[in-house]
Design a protein around this motif. Structure first.
Motif, short mmCIF file in Angstrom:
data_model
loop_
_atom_site.label_atom_id
_atom_site.label_comp_id
_atom_site.label_asym_id
_atom_site.label_seq_id
_atom_site.Cartn_x
_atom_site.Cartn_y
_atom_site.Cartn_z
N ASP A 76 8.64 4.17 3.94
CA ASP A 76 8.08 4.13 2.58
C ASP A 76 9.23 3.80 1.63
O ASP A 76 10.06 4.64 1.33
N THR A 77 9.27 2.56 1.18
CA THR A 77 10.42 2.10 0.39
C THR A 77 10.14 2.17 -1.10
O THR A 77 9.19 1.54 -1.59
N ARG B 245 4.95 6.60 -12.25
CA ARG B 245 5.57 6.20 -13.52
C ARG B 245 5.42 7.31 -14.57
O ARG B 245 4.41 8.02 -14.61
N LYS C 184 0.09 0.84 -12.07
CA LYS C 184 0.18 0.07 -10.84
C LYS C 184 -1.25 -0.19 -10.36
O LYS C 184 -1.90 0.69 -9.85
N GLY D 36 5.47 -0.21 -3.39
CA GLY D 36 4.74 -0.54 -4.61
C GLY D 36 4.04 0.60 -5.30
O GLY D 36 3.87 0.58 -6.50
N GLU D 37 3.62 1.59 -4.54
CA GLU D 37 2.92 2.73 -5.13
C GLU D 37 3.10 3.90 -4.19
O GLU D 37 3.40 3.70 -3.00
N PRO D 38 2.86 5.12 -4.71
CA PRO D 38 2.90 6.26 -3.79
C PRO D 38 1.82 6.10 -2.73
O PRO D 38 0.74 5.58 -3.02
N ASP E 107 10.46 6.50 -13.39
CA ASP E 107 9.61 7.15 -12.39
C ASP E 107 9.87 8.65 -12.38
O ASP E 107 10.97 9.10 -12.72
N TRP F 10 11.37 1.10 -4.77
CA TRP F 10 12.26 0.24 -5.55
C TRP F 10 11.48 -0.42 -6.66
O TRP F 10 10.31 -0.10 -6.86
N GLN F 11 12.10 -1.33 -7.39
CA GLN F 11 11.47 -1.94 -8.56
C GLN F 11 11.93 -3.40 -8.70
O GLN F 11 12.96 -3.77 -8.12
N THR F 12 11.21 -4.15 -9.52
CA THR F 12 11.65 -5.52 -9.83
C THR F 12 13.11 -5.48 -10.28
O THR F 12 13.92 -6.34 -9.93
N ARG G 101 2.12 -4.59 -11.27
CA ARG G 101 2.62 -3.83 -12.41
C ARG G 101 2.07 -4.39 -13.71
O ARG G 101 2.16 -5.57 -13.99
O1 PRX Z 1 6.47 3.35 -9.95
C1 PRX Z 1 7.25 2.79 -8.94
C2 PRX Z 1 6.35 2.01 -8.01
O2 PRX Z 1 6.43 0.66 -8.44
C3 PRX Z 1 7.27 0.54 -9.60
C4 PRX Z 1 7.97 -0.77 -9.60
O3 PRX Z 1 7.04 -1.79 -9.66
P1 PRX Z 1 7.49 -3.30 -9.46
O4 PRX Z 1 8.60 -3.61 -10.39
O5 PRX Z 1 6.24 -4.12 -9.55
O6 PRX Z 1 8.05 -3.36 -8.01
C5 PRX Z 1 7.22 -3.05 -6.94
C6 PRX Z 1 7.84 -3.45 -5.66
C7 PRX Z 1 9.24 -3.17 -5.51
C8 PRX Z 1 8.18 1.72 -9.50
O7 PRX Z 1 8.76 2.04 -10.74
N1 PRX Z 1 6.80 2.10 -6.63
C9 PRX Z 1 7.47 1.17 -5.92
N2 PRX Z 1 7.65 1.58 -4.66
C10 PRX Z 1 7.12 2.82 -4.55
C11 PRX Z 1 6.58 3.16 -5.81
N3 PRX Z 1 6.00 4.34 -6.03
C12 PRX Z 1 5.94 5.20 -5.01
N4 PRX Z 1 6.41 4.96 -3.78
C13 PRX Z 1 7.01 3.77 -3.51
N5 PRX Z 1 7.44 3.53 -2.29
#
Ligand code: PRX
Length: 647
Positions: free
Chosen positions: A410-411, A514, A520, A386-388, A500, A413-415, A525
Motif C-alpha cells: 500500500d504505497t 486529506r 479523491k 491513491g486512496e486509503p 494528509d 505518495w502524491q503528485t 484528485r
Molecule cells: O490523500 C493522499 C492520497 O492521494 C493524495 C495524492 O493524490 P495525487 O496527487 O493524485 O497522487 C495520487 C497518486 C500518487 C494524497 O495526499 N493517497 C495516495 N496514496 C495513498 C493515499 N491515501 C491513502 N493511502 C495511500 N496509499
C-alpha cells in the motif's frame, strides 16, 4: 476452472503477513537495517543510490543543497533521462520495453523492444527539433494510452524539453488553461481512442483548446482513422518515419525541470507541479527496485493513465529506468467483459500489478468467475495507490487476485512527491491491511499537531516530511512561487506539509486521508473550489458549494448545492449543469448529485459552512449552527436532501 496457484511469496506469522523464504531469496532488498543505515546519513545514502542506479555524464559537486523553501539534489551533476530509460539497455536490444494492449479485442497487442524504442524516441526527438522545440521549451501532450505517448514523453526528455501531460478525459477548457500556463508551442494529441467499444474523439477538444494560444503546430496520432486537415496539423507516424534516426541526447543539469504536471490545489486554479531530472530519476528507479522489486526480466502493469503522476512514474519511467517491461492498456477495465484485466495479466504473465482501491472495490462487486477463470500465477507483487484501502478490499485483493500468495504493498505518495514515499518493502514486511508502512529509506515523515509538534504515539495528526526532502519531491509550482510557499511550507517550520492526516500503528504509518478541501474521487484528485468555480461560471447559478460524500466504490463523490439565480431546479437543469462541468473540467469531476436550495449556510462574514452540508449528507447532526447568519437554511436543506433520497 484454473485456480490461482503459484509460488507462495508470503507467510502468516503471529496473525500478520510476512515475506516467505522464497520471497527473501528473489527480492532485491531484504535487510531491515537499511532504514537505520540510511537515516545516519540520508544525503550520502541517496548519493550512493544515484551513483549505482543511474548513468551520469558528469557526477555532481554537491549531493544536497537546501535553502528553504527550495532544495537541490545532485547539484552540478549532468545526465540525460532518455539515455537512462533507453540507451543504456541497448546491450539487450531485443528485450521488450513496452507492451501495448489496445481496447478492441480484434486488434493484437503490440510489443516494442528497447532497440525499437531507441529508434522511435530518437526519431521523434528530431521531429520535435525540426518543429522548433528547444531545450527548456514546454510541450503539451494530450494523449490517451497509446505507445506514442511514451515515445513523445521520452523524446522531450532527450532534447531537454519540458513535457506537460494533460489527462485525455479532461475538457478543452482544462487543456487550454494548462497550455496557456506553460505557453506551449506544440501540442501532441490523437484523433481519438477507444473506450467501451466506441471511438472517443479527442481532436475536436484539442482544436478548441488551442484556439488563441501559443500553439503553432499540432502533431496528431491517427488512432481512430479520423481525417485531420489543415496547415497546423502533422501526422505523428508520418513525421516519425521521415525523421533522422539519431538525435544526440542533450545533457541536462540534474536540477533542470523535466516535466510539469498539473494537480488540484486548494483554490480553483490547478497548480503546475515542477519535477526535476536527476532527483526524480533516482527516486523512480529505487522505488521500482525496492517496492516493486523490479528485475529486468519482469513485466509490470500499472493501470494508471499517463495523465496522472502514477502513470508517469510507474506505468513508464520507473520500469524503463530499471530495464524491465511495462504494459499499458488503452481501454475500459471491464470491456468487453469483467474478465478483461485478469486476462491481460494471464496473457502477458504480469509479475507486478499496481492499481487503485477504487478499481478493486469495483471488481469486488462482480461475479468472481471472471477472475477464477484466469491463471494469475505469474503475479509476485500487488500494489495499491491513491486512496486509503479498507481491510475488506485489501483482503479481497490479497486473496482473490494474489491467491493469498503475494504481498499487497500500500504505497502512499502524491503528485508532489514524484515517487512513492511510505510503504512496506516486499522483502521486509509486515503486510498489514489498511496500513501503508514506513518512510522509504533515506526519507523521514513525522506525525504532528497543527503547530508541528510531534503527536503522542498512536494519536492522529498531520503528516509532514522532514529534511533532507526526498530527491523526487517537487521543485516548485510553475509560474507561482507564492502558491508553492503557501501550500507546502507555511504551516510547519522547515517541514513539508503533505495535507494528509495519519497515525502510527505498531510503528507503521496509517494514512487517514486529506485534511484540506481536496477530494479523491475514484482515485482522481479534485478540489471543491475547482468544481465550485466551474459551476459558478454557469449563467443560471447564483451561488454554490461542493462537498465530498463517501461512496462505496469511488471512495468519494462530489455533491453540489446550488442556488439558482431564478426559478426552481429540475432534473433538466441538473443534467445541464452536470454537462457544464464535463465541459469545464471533464467527466471525472461530474457531481454525483446536485441539490437545488434557497440559501447556503453562511457565517456572518459570508463563509460557506461546508462542514454543515457534509454532516447533513451523511445524516449527522450538524454542529456550530450558532455562528450562522441564516440558521433557517439548514432545516430547509435537510428537507431537500430527504425529498431526493434514493434519486
Ligand atoms: O490523500 C493522499 C492520497 O492521494 C493524495 C495524492 O493524490 P495525487 O496527487 O493524485 O497522487 C495520487 C497518486 C500518487 C494524497 O495526499 N493517497 C495516495 N496514496 C495513498 C493515499 N491515501 C491513502 N493511502 C495511500 N496509499
Amino acid at each position: 476452472m484454473k485456480k490461482n496457484k503459484g509460488i507462495r511469496y508470503v507467510v502468516k506469522k503471529d496473525g500478520k503477513f510476512w515475506p516467505s523464504d522464497v520471497m527473501k531469496k528473489v527480492v532485491n532488498m531484504t535487510d531491515e537495517r537499511i532504514y537505520d543505515k540510511a537515516a545516519k546519513n540520508p544525503v550520502k545514502f541517496w548519493e550512493d543510490l544515484a551513483r549505482e542506479g543511474l548513468t551520469w555524464e558528469k557526477e555532481w559537486d554537491k549531493g544536497y543543497v537546501e535553502k528553504l523553501p527550495y532544495f537541490k539534489w545532485f547539484e552540478g551533476g549532468k545526465l540525460n533521462f532518455s539515455v537512462n530509460c533507453v540507451d543504456r539497455h541497448l546491450s539487450h536490444p531485443d528485450r521488450v520495453a513496452l507492451i501495448w494492449v489496445p481496447e478492441p479485442t480484434k486488434e493484437k497487442p503490440i510489443k516494442i523492444t528497447y532497440g525499437e524504442l531507441y529508434n522511435k524516441v530518437n526519431k521523434f526527438a528530431n521531429v520535435l527539433k525540426e518543429n522548433g522545440v528547444k531545450r527548456g521549451d514546454v510541450v503539451s501532450i494530450y494523449l490517451p494510452m497509446v505507445p506514442q505517448a511514451l515515445i513523445a514523453m521520452l523524446a522531450c526528455t532527450r532534447i531537454g524539453a519540458i513535457h506537460s501531460v494533460v489527462f485525455s478525459a479532461f475538457s478543452a477548457d482544462a487543456l487550454k488553461a494548462r497550455i496557456q500556463d506553460g505557453k506551449a508551442k506544440i501540442l501532441i494529441t490523437a484523433d481519438g481512442y477507444y473506450r467501451r467499444g466506441e471511438p472517443e474523439k479527442l481532436i475536436d477538444k484539442a482544436k478548441k483548446a488551442t484556439e488563441k494560444t501559443t500553439v503553432k503546430k499540432i502533431i496528431v496520432v491517427n488512432r481512430i482513422g479520423k481525417k485531420v486537415k489543415g496547415k497546423k496539423f502533422l501526422d505523428f507516424d508520418t513525421e516519425l518515419e521521415k525523421a533522422d534516426s539519431y538525435c544526440k541526447p542533450e545533457m541536462m543539469n540534474s536540477e533542470d525541470t523535466m516535466f510539469i504536471l498539473y494537480t488540484s490545489g486548494t483554490t480553483g486554479k490547478p497548480k503546475g507541479v515542477i519535477h526535476d531530472t536527476g532527483g526524480y530519476a533516482a527516486q523512480s528507479y529505487w522505488t521500482c527496485k525496492w517496492n516493486f522489486d523490479l528485475h529486468p526480466e519482469d513485466v509490470m502493469w500499472c493501470t494508471a493513465d499517463i495523465g496522472w503522476i502514477t502513470g508517469h512514474t510507474y506505468a513508464m519511467y520507473g520500469p524503463l529506468l530499471t530495464g524491465a517491461t511495462t504494459l499499458i492498456y488503452e481501454g475500459g477495465p471491464d470491456y468487453p467483459d469483467p474478465g478483461r484485466w485478469w486476462k491481460i495479466i494471464q496473457d502477458n504473465k504480469i509479475n507486478v500489478f499496481y492499481t487503485a482501491p477504487t478499481a478493486i472495490r469495483m471488481f469486488m462487486g462482480v461475479d468472481s468467475k471472471w477472475i477464477n477463470e484466469c491463471d494469475m500465477s505469474s503475479l509476485r507483487i500487488l500494489g495499491t495507490v491513491g486512496e486509503p484501502i479498507d481491510e475488506k478490499s485489501w483482503m479481497w485483493y490479497f486473496n482473490k487476485i494474489g491467491g493469498g500468495r503475494c504481498p499487497v504493498i500500500d504505497t502512499w505518495w502524491q503528485t508532489e512527491t514524484g515517487g512513492t514515499l511510505i510503504n512496506v518493502l516486499p522483502g521486509i514486511g509486515p503486510f498489514v491491511p489498511t496500513v501503508s508502512g514506513k518512510s522509504f529509506p533515506g526519507t523521514e515523515h513525522v506525525i504532528v499537531d497543527n503547530k508541528g509538534k510531534p503527536m503522542p504515539k498512536g494519536r492522529q495528526g498531520f503528516l509532514a516530511q522532514k529534511s533532507p526532502f526526498a530527491p523526487g519531491m517537487l521543485h516548485g509550482v510553475y509560474n507561482n512561487h507564492e502558491k508553492y510557499v503557501e501550500t507546502y511550507w507555511k504551516k510547519f517550520k522547515k517541514m513539508y506539509d503533505t495535507s494528509d492526516g495519519a497515525y502510527l500503528q505498531n510503528g507503521l504509518i496509517r494514512i487517514t486521508g486529506r485534511t484540506d478541501d481536496v477530494m479523491k474521487v475514484a482515485g482522481h484528485r479534485l478540489t471543491t473550489a475547482e468544481l465550485e468555480n466551474a459551476i459558478h461560471d454557469n449563467k443560471l447559478v447564483g451561488d454554490c458549494a461542493v462537498v465530498p460524500m463517501p461512496h462505496k466504490i469511488k471512495g468519494q463523490v462530489p455533491i453540489a448545492f446550488v442556488v439558482l439565480k431564478k426559478g426552481n431546479g429540475s432534473k433538466k437543469i441538473e443534467k445541464k449543469l452536470k454537462e457544464y462541468v464535463d465541459m469545464k473540467i471533464g467527466p471525472t469531476a461530474r457531481p454525483g448529485k446536485i441539490f437545488f436550495i434557497e440559501d447556503l449556510p453562511k457565517t456572518r462574514s459570508g463563509k460557506i459552512m461546508r462542514r454543515i452540508l457534509k454532516a447533513l449528507l451523511i445524516d449527522e447532526e450538524p454542529q456550530g449552527l450558532m455562528t450562522l447568519i441564516n440558521p433557517d437554511s439548514v432545516g430547509k436543506i435537510k428537507d431537500v436532501i430527504n425529498a431526493n433520497k434514493g434519486s
